[in-house]
Motif scaffolding. Sequence first.
Motif, mmCIF file in Angstrom:
data_model
loop_
_atom_site.group_PDB
_atom_site.id
_atom_site.type_symbol
_atom_site.label_atom_id
_atom_site.label_comp_id
_atom_site.label_asym_id
_atom_site.label_seq_id
_atom_site.Cartn_x
_atom_site.Cartn_y
_atom_site.Cartn_z
ATOM 1 N N THR A 167 8.701 52.739 44.480
ATOM 2 C CA THR A 167 9.135 53.288 43.195
ATOM 3 C C THR A 167 10.630 53.052 43.050
ATOM 4 O O THR A 167 11.437 53.555 43.841
ATOM 5 C CB THR A 167 8.833 54.789 43.084
ATOM 6 N N GLN B 49 11.120 46.894 39.003
ATOM 7 C CA GLN B 49 9.663 46.999 39.107
ATOM 8 C C GLN B 49 8.991 45.696 38.709
ATOM 9 O O GLN B 49 8.110 45.184 39.419
ATOM 10 C CB GLN B 49 9.141 48.128 38.219
ATOM 11 N N PHE C 246 6.333 50.511 41.110
ATOM 12 C CA PHE C 246 6.468 51.483 40.041
ATOM 13 C C PHE C 246 7.952 51.655 39.729
ATOM 14 O O PHE C 246 8.815 51.144 40.449
ATOM 15 C CB PHE C 246 5.888 52.843 40.468
ATOM 16 N N TYR D 81 10.337 59.919 37.836
ATOM 17 C CA TYR D 81 9.820 59.128 38.950
ATOM 18 C C TYR D 81 8.543 59.663 39.590
ATOM 19 O O TYR D 81 7.771 58.899 40.184
ATOM 20 C CB TYR D 81 10.897 58.938 40.022
ATOM 21 N N ASN E 191 2.951 57.564 38.248
ATOM 22 C CA ASN E 191 3.539 57.126 39.508
ATOM 23 C C ASN E 191 2.965 57.893 40.691
ATOM 24 O O ASN E 191 2.430 58.987 40.529
ATOM 25 C CB ASN E 191 5.059 57.335 39.474
ATOM 26 N N TYR F 198 5.385 57.037 49.196
ATOM 27 C CA TYR F 198 5.962 55.854 48.578
ATOM 28 C C TYR F 198 7.387 55.662 49.072
ATOM 29 O O TYR F 198 8.006 56.591 49.606
ATOM 30 C CB TYR F 198 5.944 55.964 47.053
#
Length: 225
Positions: free
Chosen positions: A55, A69, A89, A147, A152, A157
């Motif tokens: 992310t 991204q 993401f 985020y 997402n 992550y």
Amino acid sequence: MNSQPLVREPIRAFVGETDWRRVKESLSPERREVVDELTKVVETRLHESRPVMLTFICTHNSRRSQFAQVWAQTAAAHFGLTRDDVVCFSGGTEATACNPRTIASLRRAGFVVSRDEDARPETGENVFYDLSFSDSHPPVMCFSKVYDEAHNPKSKYIAVMCCDHADENCPVVRGATDRVAMLYVDPKASDGTEKETATYDERSLQIAKEMWVVMGALAERMKTQ
């Protein structure tokens, strides 16, 4: 992992040199260090489980994190990595809108862009864009969001901080297993000036090349495993 590059030729032409080793040689020592850090973190997580989720985060999820991204997912595809390997993401510490200048720059780079015909990005509406880089891969959806909102991942992550403001003002990134600072200068300063187009394209290309190196190195290392 696919064996054939599947990214449209105009996008590859925008990047220019597509050999990731040569691209890496063109980076400054400082940027090579940043790229190596992200590569190392992603490689470590790939050993544990797949897909690895990245992310990219900046304050408004409007420019730099959107570029990151899109280019990261595109570079992954170029080197044969699918969404079973890496999924990208983006998000912000607050939501605004994906800036139309970001989308215009990516269109100039060769992406096919689609959106709701009734959307009005000029009003500041948070428009949903689909950016296609290949007929063989789903498009990347671009819109502004916090985020860790629903679109997402909320856990497991890698958080990649794309701006110093978000990096400094977000000491804890909820749910992230790792955090990497990969900071870029905001092209926003050029908005409304004669340098606007060149500045956005320059930032887009910088991010493209660095994501090219990350994904190229990952794909190479995966071949030996």
